[in-house]
Design a protein around this motif. Structure first.
Motif: not given
Lengths: 296, 253
Positions: B14, B16, B20-21, B24
């Motif tokens: 993951n 960021w 804000k990612q 995923k």
């Protein structure tokens, strides 16, 4: 407004703007011609060779001496000393701001540097007399600290804002892709800065240094206050010196018009002008040399 | 798929930027001596994923990475992993050809020098890398010319030469042809297929034809996730997911 009137305004404005441009050229030529005229007047009294090679500047002596060497050496000494301090410090600060500093540090540093530029030269000269001078005297055991070193330190402070601002612009202007390419082959931040970013910013950095040199050579008040103004031939950084600018400032007030001495001051001003010109030409040369790698 | 050796992988990744990612739950692995294409619409995270394999995100202070990246069983983000060593082993070719504003020779010499390759060996390596990148014949007589004078396609091949000169194990390519004309693109594609013999290549591309021409495997990404990955032929002709099908058929993106 009708069309004819608008075109009339357009033409008039064009002429007015042209006049403003011409005025600048006129002023420049005027100054240049005045310098030249008086310099030639001086050389009717004194042989150019005596002027260039003379090691004594003593217009009010029993036998007046008009040798520019001691003044020239003084100016060079103070300027070189100032640059020796200001160039590493300035480029280092610029590199720190553009490459290492976080947002908050930038927000403190940049206004601080701009404020440094806003300090009047007479205040810096004062600092030289009451602070730097005694410090140098204490450190070296001299009776006073009003010498070339003092002037160099003060001038470096004055040249710093120019050097930092222009060099930082140049460093920041280096495309991010160059840095990525460097990191991409395994370079560290320092290697990237030294071997990619600074060379790529070289034209701007040289321009920064040249502007700094120009500032240092032309500065008058600070050196007048801090360097002691001895007329003897300068022997080193710890000697009192008298630069071209300080000499003009000191002697112009007392000199009778249209005398050899009066013309002599114009002659040394011409020399100052030539040096500044040379500095600019050298700077321009380097700018062109590095520019060819940037043209796509 | 017999005996394919995994050289690079990412597990449970993951990522960021600020809050804000961008990536995923990425799980992906790359076989040695293969070409893998990352495709997907703009902003799907494919370049971000690519750049996490040589830790380019280290340069952005607000980037945060979670998960495990393995290069030959070594954790890329481990504390004792030197990022400069890693970038030598995982080379990168960028979207816009970015030769240094130095001579052609210096462009390759730079990486060798900072990585401690002895001076006596460099000339041979530089010549070899330029030959390997099929640009030697075009530049051999003017190695001291500024690299910025080369054409766009030549510049990109020089950038590839700069990368292969360091003998990386993996080469990351971030849309290497997006600024090139069709002929230069073709040359780079031929080069990629030839380089596969010695290197593992991951290429981000917007060009579907390009992916089909050069890639063994294709990975389709959307909104920060891997939707589907598999043999290029299958992804383009026989995808399992409707989303993939719509994208490769040009229905969105």
């Amino acid at each position: 407004m009708n069309l004819a009137a608008r075109e009339y305004v357009d033409k008039t404005v064009k002429q007015l703007i042209r006049i403003t441009g011409l005025i600048v050229i006129l002023i420049l030529t005027g100054i240049f011609l005045m310098l030249l005229y008086n310099t030639f007047a001086f050389f009717r009294h004194i042989k150019p060779l005596d002027f260039i090679t003379g090691t004594q500047w003593n217009p009010s002596g029993k036998i007046a001496r008009y040798g520019i060497l001691p003044l020239l050496v003084s100016t060079c000494l103070v300027t070189l000393g100032a640059m020796a301090i200001a160039i590493p410090l300035g480029i280092g600060t610029a590199a720190y701001i553009s490459e290492y500093a976080g947002k908050r540090q930038k927000n403190i540093l940049k206004p601080a540097i701009e404020m440094l530029a806003a300090i009047p030269s007479v205040a810096i000269g004062f600092l030289g007399i009451v602070f730097v001078g005694p410090f140098i005297a204490g450190a070296t055991g001299l009776p006073n600290g009003l010498n070339a070193l003092n002037g160099a330190i003060l001038l470096s402070v004055m040249a710093l804002p120019t050097i930092i601002t222009v060099a930082e612009d140049a460093l920041r202007g280096v495309p991010h892709t160059y840095k990525e390419a460097s990191y991409g082959v395994g370079a560290t931040k320092w290697e990237t800065l030294l071997k990619v970013t600074i060379p790529a910013a070289a034209p701007g950095i040289i321009a920064a240094v040249m502007l700094g040199v120009g500032r240092a050579i032309g500065e008058t008040m600070t050196v007048l206050m801090a360097t002691g103004n001895a007329q003897a031939f300068p022997q080193g950084f710890l000697q009192s010196v008298r630069t071209i600018t300080a000499t003009i400032a000191i002697e112009t007030g007392e000199v009778p018009y249209q005398t050899t001495h009066y013309f002599a001051l114009f002659a040394i001003a011409s020399v100052l002008f030539l040096i500044t010109l040379l500095v600019n030409v050298i700077g321009e040369h380097f700018v062109n040399k590095f520019r060819k790698y940037h043209s796509a | 798929m017999v005996d394919e050796q995994i050289i690079l992988s990412a597990q449970q990744v993951n990522l960021w930027f600020g809050s804000k990612q961008i990536l995923k739950n990425i799980d992906i692995s790359f076989a040695k001596n293969s070409v893998t294409a990352l495709i997907g619409p703009s902003g799907c995270g494919k370049s971000t994923l690519l750049r996490s394999f040589n830790r380019m995100h280290d340069l952005s202070p607000d980037a945060r990475v979670e998960g495990q990246f393995l290069l030959d069983k070594q954790n890329l983000y481990a504390k004792d992993m030197s990022v400069t060593q890693l970038r030598r082993r995982v080379g990168m070719v960028f979207q816009k050809a970015n030769p240094f504003p130095k001579s052609i020779y210096e462009n390759i010499n730079y990486g060798l020098k900072i990585n401690g390759v002895p001076k006596s060996e460099r000339d041979a390596i530089i010549e070899g890398a330029l030959k390997e990148s099929y640009i030697w014949d075009e530049v051999k007589d003017e190695l001291n010319k500024p690299a910025t004078r080369l054409s766009g396609g030549q510049q990109q091949r020089l950038c590839i030469a700069r990368t292969v000169a360091l003998r990386p194990e993996v080469i990351l390519m971030d849309e290497p042809c997006s600024a090139l004309d069709p002929l230069s693109t073709l040359k780079i594609e031929e080069l990629i297929i030839k380089l596969k013999k010695d290197y593992t290549i991951i290429i981000v591309t917007h060009n579907m034809q390009q992916a089909q021409r050069v890639a063994d495997k294709t990975v389709f990404m959307y909104m920060g996730e891997i939707i589907e990955s598999g043999n290029t032929h299958d992804i383009f002709n026989n995808p399992n997911k409707e989303l993939t099908n719509n994208y490769v058929k040009g229905k969105f993106g």
